[in-house]
Design a protein around this motif. Structure first.
Motif, PDB file in Angstrom:
ATOM      1  N   TYR A  68      -6.564   3.080   0.650  1.00 40.76           N
ATOM      2  CA  TYR A  68      -5.873   3.970  -0.318  1.00 40.76           C
ATOM      3  C   TYR A  68      -6.967   4.419  -1.177  1.00 40.76           C
ATOM      4  N   TYR A  69      -6.699   5.579  -1.510  1.00 38.62           N
ATOM      5  CA  TYR A  69      -7.661   6.649  -2.256  1.00 38.62           C
ATOM      6  C   TYR A  69      -7.160   7.112  -3.565  1.00 38.62           C
ATOM      7  N   CYS A  70      -7.751   7.080  -4.739  1.00 43.06           N
ATOM      8  CA  CYS A  70      -7.367   7.662  -5.831  1.00 43.06           C
ATOM      9  C   CYS A  70      -7.942   8.999  -5.961  1.00 43.06           C
ATOM     10  N   LYS A  71      -7.231  10.025  -6.559  1.00 45.48           N
ATOM     11  CA  LYS A  71      -7.534  11.293  -6.810  1.00 45.48           C
ATOM     12  C   LYS A  71      -7.573  12.016  -7.969  1.00 45.48           C
ATOM     13  N   ALA A  72      -8.564  12.392  -8.612  1.00 47.72           N
ATOM     14  CA  ALA A  72      -8.288  13.357  -9.928  1.00 47.72           C
ATOM     15  C   ALA A  72      -8.435  14.713  -9.703  1.00 47.72           C
ATOM     16  N   VAL A  73      -7.705  15.663 -10.378  1.00 45.56           N
ATOM     17  CA  VAL A  73      -8.006  17.024 -10.615  1.00 45.56           C
ATOM     18  C   VAL A  73      -8.168  17.272 -11.916  1.00 45.56           C
ATOM     19  N   GLY A  74      -9.337  17.236 -12.590  1.00 45.82           N
ATOM     20  CA  GLY A  74      -9.583  17.409 -14.037  1.00 45.82           C
ATOM     21  C   GLY A  74     -10.522  17.897 -14.561  1.00 45.82           C
ATOM     22  N   ARG A  75     -10.902  17.745 -15.557  1.00 45.74           N
ATOM     23  CA  ARG A  75     -12.050  18.573 -16.245  1.00 45.74           C
ATOM     24  C   ARG A  75     -12.977  17.487 -16.906  1.00 45.74           C
ATOM     25  N   PRO A  76     -14.304  17.613 -16.253  1.00 51.79           N
ATOM     26  CA  PRO A  76     -15.282  16.633 -16.740  1.00 51.79           C
ATOM     27  C   PRO A  76     -15.691  17.177 -18.351  1.00 51.79           C
ATOM     28  N   SER A  77     -15.984  16.022 -19.043  1.00 44.88           N
ATOM     29  CA  SER A  77     -16.394  16.205 -20.267  1.00 44.88           C
ATOM     30  C   SER A  77     -17.452  17.325 -20.391  1.00 44.88           C
ATOM     31  N   GLY A  78     -17.022  18.273 -21.492  1.00 43.40           N
ATOM     32  CA  GLY A  78     -17.746  19.369 -21.550  1.00 43.40           C
ATOM     33  C   GLY A  78     -17.699  20.533 -20.679  1.00 43.40           C
ATOM     34  N   SER A  79     -16.811  20.552 -19.691  1.00 41.47           N
ATOM     35  CA  SER A  79     -16.389  21.514 -18.664  1.00 41.47           C
ATOM     36  C   SER A  79     -15.373  22.362 -19.135  1.00 41.47           C
ATOM     37  N   VAL A  80     -15.213  23.545 -18.694  1.00 40.18           N
ATOM     38  CA  VAL A  80     -14.261  24.495 -18.963  1.00 40.18           C
ATOM     39  C   VAL A  80     -13.357  24.638 -17.550  1.00 40.18           C
ATOM     40  N   ARG A  81     -13.874  23.720 -16.573  1.00 40.75           N
ATOM     41  CA  ARG A  81     -13.269  24.174 -15.229  1.00 40.75           C
ATOM     42  C   ARG A  81     -12.709  22.699 -14.770  1.00 40.75           C
ATOM     43  N   ASP A  82     -11.623  22.651 -13.951  1.00 42.74           N
ATOM     44  CA  ASP A  82     -11.217  21.653 -13.574  1.00 42.74           C
ATOM     45  C   ASP A  82     -11.861  21.482 -11.936  1.00 42.74           C
ATOM     46  N   PHE A  83     -12.156  20.014 -11.577  1.00 45.72           N
ATOM     47  CA  PHE A  83     -12.529  19.743 -10.463  1.00 45.72           C
ATOM     48  C   PHE A  83     -11.860  18.566  -9.675  1.00 45.72           C
ATOM     49  N   GLN A  84     -12.069  18.401  -8.185  1.00 50.11           N
ATOM     50  CA  GLN A  84     -11.421  17.493  -7.847  1.00 50.11           C
ATOM     51  C   GLN A  84     -12.050  16.335  -7.411  1.00 50.11           C
ATOM     52  N   TYR A  85     -11.948  15.229  -7.510  1.00 50.67           N
ATOM     53  CA  TYR A  85     -12.726  13.975  -7.418  1.00 50.67           C
ATOM     54  C   TYR A  85     -11.990  12.749  -6.694  1.00 50.67           C
ATOM     55  N   TRP A  86     -12.635  12.078  -5.872  1.00 50.74           N
ATOM     56  CA  TRP A  86     -11.923  11.040  -5.061  1.00 50.74           C
ATOM     57  C   TRP A  86     -12.733   9.759  -5.308  1.00 50.74           C
ATOM     58  N   GLY A  87     -12.094   8.577  -5.373  1.00 53.44           N
ATOM     59  CA  GLY A  87     -12.574   7.391  -5.235  1.00 53.44           C
ATOM     60  C   GLY A  87     -13.008   6.969  -3.946  1.00 53.44           C
ATOM     61  N   GLN A  88     -13.664   5.637  -3.801  1.00 53.71           N
ATOM     62  CA  GLN A  88     -14.194   5.003  -2.637  1.00 53.71           C
ATOM     63  C   GLN A  88     -13.071   4.587  -1.716  1.00 53.71           C
ATOM     64  N   GLY A  89     -11.881   4.257  -2.370  1.00 54.73           N
ATOM     65  CA  GLY A  89     -10.938   3.690  -1.453  1.00 54.73           C
ATOM     66  C   GLY A  89     -10.788   2.158  -1.492  1.00 54.73           C
ATOM     67  N   THR A  90      -9.724   1.983  -1.258  1.00 52.87           N
ATOM     68  CA  THR A  90      -9.583   0.393  -1.190  1.00 52.87           C
ATOM     69  C   THR A  90      -8.552  -0.133  -0.042  1.00 52.87           C
ATOM     70  N   GLN A  91      -8.743  -1.177   0.874  1.00 51.83           N
ATOM     71  CA  GLN A  91      -7.918  -1.464   1.878  1.00 51.83           C
ATOM     72  C   GLN A  91      -6.631  -2.237   1.538  1.00 51.83           C
ATOM     73  N   VAL A  92      -5.679  -1.833   2.027  1.00 49.08           N
ATOM     74  CA  VAL A  92      -4.365  -2.466   2.119  1.00 49.08           C
ATOM     75  C   VAL A  92      -3.996  -2.668   3.224  1.00 49.08           C
ATOM     76  N   THR A  93      -3.766  -4.141   3.699  1.00 46.88           N
ATOM     77  CA  THR A  93      -3.151  -4.768   5.127  1.00 46.88           C
ATOM     78  C   THR A  93      -2.020  -5.475   4.889  1.00 46.88           C
ATOM     79  N   VAL A  94      -1.034  -4.831   5.634  1.00 53.02           N
ATOM     80  CA  VAL A  94       0.233  -5.686   5.566  1.00 53.02           C
ATOM     81  C   VAL A  94       0.619  -6.266   7.164  1.00 53.02           C
ATOM     82  N   PHE A  95       0.547  -7.449   7.160  1.00 56.10           N
ATOM     83  CA  PHE A  95       0.525  -8.096   8.245  1.00 56.10           C
ATOM     84  C   PHE A  95       1.414  -9.219   8.541  1.00 56.10           C
ATOM     85  N   SER A  96       1.981  -9.638   9.549  1.00 57.53           N
ATOM     86  CA  SER A  96       3.200 -10.755   9.786  1.00 57.53           C
ATOM     87  C   SER A  96       2.243 -11.844  10.039  1.00 57.53           C
TER      88      SER A  96
END
Length: 121
Positions: free
Chosen positions: A93-121
């Protein structure tokens, strides 16, 4: 520097629950569009849920009624509460942000590194 750090993944049995967190830094969080994606082995990355700056939300059909996305602007953090988990929810599972870095006038896209979710019986 913008960073997204996910946490909360792990192993869980079918029917169980997990809550993922994504802590953001370096961007104007309150105005950012935030979302969760996931990628299972051998599959493309897919959108799971999103939350806008005004707290509007959207969900993939496969998780509606089971997952809840929320945000805490005071903590620059979003959450994904996952209930009634199924084996097919197994993915990174990855987190994504579309936003403005501090001091910027433009939005950019950023991703996290991910975290594993495992559902098992």
């Amino acid at each position: 520097q913008v960073q997204l750090v996910e946490s909360g993944g792990g192993l869980v049995q079918p029917g169980g629950s997990l809550t993922l967190s994504c802590a953001a830094s370096g961007l104007i969080f309150s105005s950012s569009e935030m979302s969760w994606y996931r990628q299972a082995p051998g599959k493309e990355r897919e959108s799971v849920a999103g939350i806008g700056s005004a707290n509007s939300t959207n969900y993939a059909d496969s998780v509606k009624g089971r997952f809840t996305i929320s945000r805490d602007n005071a903590k620059n953090t979003i959450f994904l509460q996952m209930n009634s988990l199924k084996p097919e929810d197994t993915a990174v599972y990855y987190c994504k942000a579309v936003g403005r870095p501090s001091g910027s006038v433009r939005d950019f896209q950023y991703w996290g590194q991910g975290t594993q979710v495992t559902v098992f019986s």
